[in-house]
Write an enzyme that holds these catalytic residues in place. Structure first.
Site, PDB file in Angstrom:
ATOM      1  N   ARG A   1       0.846  -1.193   0.000  1.00 27.34           N
ATOM      2  CA  ARG A   1       0.000   0.000   0.000  1.00 27.34           C
ATOM      3  C   ARG A   1       0.884   1.247   0.000  1.00 27.34           C
ATOM      4  O   ARG A   1       0.732   2.133   0.844  1.00 27.34           O
ATOM      5  CB  ARG A   1      -0.892   0.017   1.237  1.00 27.34           C
TER       6      ARG A   1
ATOM      7  N   GLN B   1       6.297  -4.808   4.552  1.00 30.45           N
ATOM      8  CA  GLN B   1       6.265  -6.257   4.373  1.00 30.45           C
ATOM      9  C   GLN B   1       5.898  -6.658   2.951  1.00 30.45           C
ATOM     10  O   GLN B   1       5.689  -7.842   2.678  1.00 30.45           O
ATOM     11  CB  GLN B   1       5.248  -6.872   5.354  1.00 30.45           C
TER      12      GLN B   1
ATOM     13  N   ASN C   1       6.409 -10.814   5.017  1.00 29.18           N
ATOM     14  CA  ASN C   1       5.008 -10.563   5.356  1.00 29.18           C
ATOM     15  C   ASN C   1       4.608 -11.419   6.558  1.00 29.18           C
ATOM     16  O   ASN C   1       4.397 -12.627   6.446  1.00 29.18           O
ATOM     17  CB  ASN C   1       4.102 -10.880   4.165  1.00 29.18           C
TER      18      ASN C   1
ATOM     19  N   ASP D   1      -3.484   1.732  10.671  1.00 29.27           N
ATOM     20  CA  ASP D   1      -3.453   0.921   9.457  1.00 29.27           C
ATOM     21  C   ASP D   1      -2.778   1.686   8.329  1.00 29.27           C
ATOM     22  O   ASP D   1      -2.654   2.915   8.364  1.00 29.27           O
ATOM     23  CB  ASP D   1      -4.875   0.537   9.039  1.00 29.27           C
TER      24      ASP D   1
ATOM     25  N   ASP E   1      -3.944   1.671   5.151  1.00 33.53           N
ATOM     26  CA  ASP E   1      -4.896   2.051   4.095  1.00 33.53           C
ATOM     27  C   ASP E   1      -5.957   3.016   4.613  1.00 33.53           C
ATOM     28  O   ASP E   1      -7.146   2.815   4.441  1.00 33.53           O
ATOM     29  CB  ASP E   1      -5.557   0.801   3.504  1.00 33.53           C
TER      30      ASP E   1
ATOM     31  N   ASP F   1      -5.947  -7.386  17.826  1.00 33.10           N
ATOM     32  CA  ASP F   1      -6.341  -6.170  18.530  1.00 33.10           C
ATOM     33  C   ASP F   1      -7.355  -6.450  19.636  1.00 33.10           C
ATOM     34  O   ASP F   1      -7.261  -5.919  20.746  1.00 33.10           O
ATOM     35  CB  ASP F   1      -6.882  -5.123  17.554  1.00 33.10           C
TER      36      ASP F   1
ATOM     37  N   HIS G   1     -11.364   4.744   6.750  1.00 29.37           N
ATOM     38  CA  HIS G   1     -10.857   3.412   6.402  1.00 29.37           C
ATOM     39  C   HIS G   1     -11.877   2.752   5.493  1.00 29.37           C
ATOM     40  O   HIS G   1     -13.071   3.036   5.580  1.00 29.37           O
ATOM     41  CB  HIS G   1     -10.669   2.594   7.693  1.00 29.37           C
TER      42      HIS G   1
END
Length: 679
Positions: free
Chosen positions: A219, A248, A277, A311, A313, A423, A447
């Site tokens: 990303r 990653q 990753n 995050d 993205d 999480d 998001h």
């Protein structure tokens, strides 16, 4: 309620509001600032402006003769949008035209007093506004049921700093505070706001010293956009000790257009760590590992007070960083501070107000009495009663979550779960150690909403099942019966939908969970390849680009759009399920191996629809392709048997499994366990 003399406008106001460089004055540290007044960007459409300004004539001006009567209930009239009534100059300044009024009772500018009342040491706050022109500023508050109450106001006649002290004690169960600005009819250029903010009456404890961590996998453009946003706000940048970006992916952030400019602005704060990753949990664990312990030339860790996970993205509202840090510093005790999720697909929608974990079935779900995907442009804060009740949560997803360094030092790193439940498990672990989580309105990111995917049926199904079992073993019920009944219902649902790959992944997840905690670290670098290979063995795991790649279904236009109604009531559901099972045990028509009986849109892909078919194409949730699904009695019988066997094994061995996972937790979350991965 006090006001500052006119001649004190300038540097005092600027240091209080933390205004951007293009505002007058030179801002100082702003340690008492809780929340800046921020304005929409020039390109924001009307729906997104509604997150910052309520430009509807919702709350009528209070007649001057009544301004002395504080805490007076106010009647609110619903109204349609009135267009852009406010001239926005930059992110912190705007002008209200003569003869108009605008409310700052919107998501990003109202003050979520109920949350500060519940979790912080503050009993009062101060609103400070740098104004110029002729008009009024009026302050309102709400109760937890959304009832609106007029608090007080001030006349503005020229350039002045307005200061209003506000009591937080009435907000035990919830409620917000906001202000409205109205410009007199003869105000000429109108009433100008040069900056503003909500403040504490004293300095915050501790330091504003945050490490921002953002793991990424392919990303790069999104990452560069977030780095640019962080670098563009001097006050945000001043609070950041370091930015750690575990890269990653195969598409590297360093190669993305705009990276060099962002990196130059961030300087030595930015640290990119290239690693294989390891999923989200491996990325977030690397961030915390670097902060607490460090690797290579940074051995010894990083000096900071807060760790902010985000995050890769997302679209960031930079002030959310300052707000999260301020909330953490004023918290009565150390706690996790979560940001809410707004939808990138429809940016005026609040996707979730907060989340909890059902301890019986051990599933995450939206907090009670909240609504998902609430459109704040259609139903603004001032006109939506349920938004005013304080919502308590068990955890906050890591699209944005601040963790105090002291908490991380005590309870350790994330579990090696790759993705899913890392999480939620961390929030439950923190809660078990006495550290709560608050999901704070006005602290938020945009998001991608989850309405365009069903990750419980794709390759991520493995992680949903295995990691749910791991988290339940650590924090779940003594009796797993309700959880296992729910997961077996999912087995049958997948099979009715001919989602054989999802059941294969479920079987693998149960098998790997039964292998014990010792398998988690060895699986971390290799499990993704394993589950992708397994999923590709089944039709529903090999998406096609279009239904045109297979022969068309032999249905006329009318029949292709008619679908059975869902069964209602336990008896009808049981009958439908029994019929579906019987159909799965019969050999399907051989002619349906190459030609689907029906083409099913994703919205109609329910178990009671596909249970009556032997083959079908089903569109993917994002509409980008289809899967051609074919009934197979042998696979059905084999998978039902395997799933039953594994469910029984987990049920019978639950006590021992819990002991093993709980005994292994210090290694799974500690330095030595993760050292074998990172060093």
């Amino acid at each position: 309620m006090t006001t500052a003399p006119t001649d004190q406008r300038g540097s005092a106001m600027d240091s209080a509001t933390g205004t951007a460089p293009d505002s007058a004055g030179s801002p100082s540290s702003g340690e008492t600032l809780l929340q800046r007044v921020i304005l929409p960007r020039p390109a924001d459409p009307f729906a997104v402006r509604a997150l910052y300004l309520d430009e509807r004539p919702g709350v009528p001006p209070v007649p001057p003769s009544q301004h002395l009567a504080e805490d007076r209930p106010v009647q609110v009239s619903l109204a349609t949008p009135g267009g852009r009534r406010t001239r926005v100059h930059d992110r912190t300044s705007a002008t209200v035209p003569a003869g108009t009024e605008v409310s700052f009772g919107a998501y990003f500018n109202a003050f979520a007093a109920g949350y500060w009342r519940a979790w912080s040491t503050l009993t009062a706050i101060e609103l400070r506004l740098d104004l110029d022109g002729h008009g009024r500023v009026d302050v309102y508050r709400t109760k937890a049921d959304g009832s609106q109450i007029y608090v007080g106001g001030e006349v503005v006649d020229g350039a002045r700093e307005v200061r209003m002290e506000l009591d937080l004690r009435p907000f035990e169960d919830g409620g917000w505070i906001w202000f409205d600005l109205s410009a007199d009819d003869d105000a000429g250029e109108g009433l100008a706001l040069h900056g503003g903010g909500w403040h504490a009456p004293h300095d915050a404890p501790g330091r504003a010293a945050v490490v921002v961590g953002m793991p990424t996998f392919n990303r790069p453009a999104d990452c560069v956009a977030t780095l640019t946003a962080l670098a563009s706000d001097p006050q945000v940048l001043d609070t950041i000790t370091a930015i750690i970006l575990p890269d990653q992916g195969t598409k590297k952030v360093r190669d993305e257009t705009g990276y060099e400019q962002a990196a130059a602005a961030l300087g030595d704060r930015l640290r990119i760590v290239d690693q294989p990753n390891l999923g989200g949990s491996g990325g977030y664990a690397r961030i915390m590992y670097e902060v607490l312990h460090g690797t290579g030339p940074h051995a010894g860790g990083i000096d900071c007070e807060q760790i902010l996970f985000m995050d890769d993205d997302i679209l960031l509202e930079p002030d959310s960083v300052l707000r999260a840090v301020a909330f953490s510093r004023f918290a009565r005790e150390p706690m996790l501070v979560g940001g809410q999720m707004l939808s990138l697909q429809s940016r005026s929608q609040l996707s979730t107000m907060g989340e909890v974990v059902d301890r019986n079935q051990f599933l995450w779900r939206p907090a009670p009495k909240t609504e998902a995907h609430h459109d704040l442009a259609a139903e603004p804060l001032r006109q939506t009663s349920w938004l005013h009740r304080r919502v308590d949560v068990d955890y906050n997803a890591w699209w944005m979550c601040l963790i105090p360094r002291s908490v991380a030092e005590e309870i350790g790193l994330p579990l090696p779960l790759f993705i899913k439940w890392d999480d939620a498990e961390y929030g439950l672990r923190a809660r078990g150690a006495g550290y709560r989580t608050a999901t704070v309105p006005g602290v938020a990111i945009w998001h991608m909403s989850f309405i365009e995917k069903d990750d419980s049926s794709d390759w991520q199904a493995y992680f949903h099942y295995r990691n749910r079992l791991v988290a339940a073993a650590l924090h779940g019920p003594d009796d797993p019966g309700a959880m296992l009944r729910e997961t077996f219902k999912r087995t049958l649902r997948h099979l009715m939908l001919m989602e054989y790959s999802a059941v294969a992944l479920q079987i693998k997840a149960f098998t790997d969970f039964l292998a014990g905690p010792e398998a988690l670290f060895p699986k971390l670098p290799v499990v993704l390849d394993e589950i992708r290979a397994l999923r590709a063995e089944y039709d529903d795991g090999r998406p096609l680009n279009s239904a045109t790649e297979v022969p068309p279904a032999e249905l006329d236009a009318l029949a292709s759009q008619l679908f059975p109604e869902p069964p209602v009531g336990k008896a009808k559901i049981a009958i439908g399920l029994a019929r579906g099972v019987l159909r799965n045990l019969r050999t399907p028509s051989s002619g349906l191996r190459d030609r689907p009986q029906r083409n099913i849109p994703w919205a109609n892909a329910q178990w009671f629809v596909l249970a009556g078919l032997d083959s079908a194409t089903v569109s993917t949730p994002d509409g980008r392709g289809v899967t051609f699904r074919r009934r197979d009695p042998q696979i059905f019988k084999q998978m039902v048997g395997d799933s039953l066997r594994l469910h029984r094994a987990v049920a019978s061995g639950w006590g021992e499994l819990r002991e093993r996972y709980r005994a292994a937790q210090p290694v799974l979350t500690g330095r030595e366990g993760w050292k074998q991965i990172f060093e």
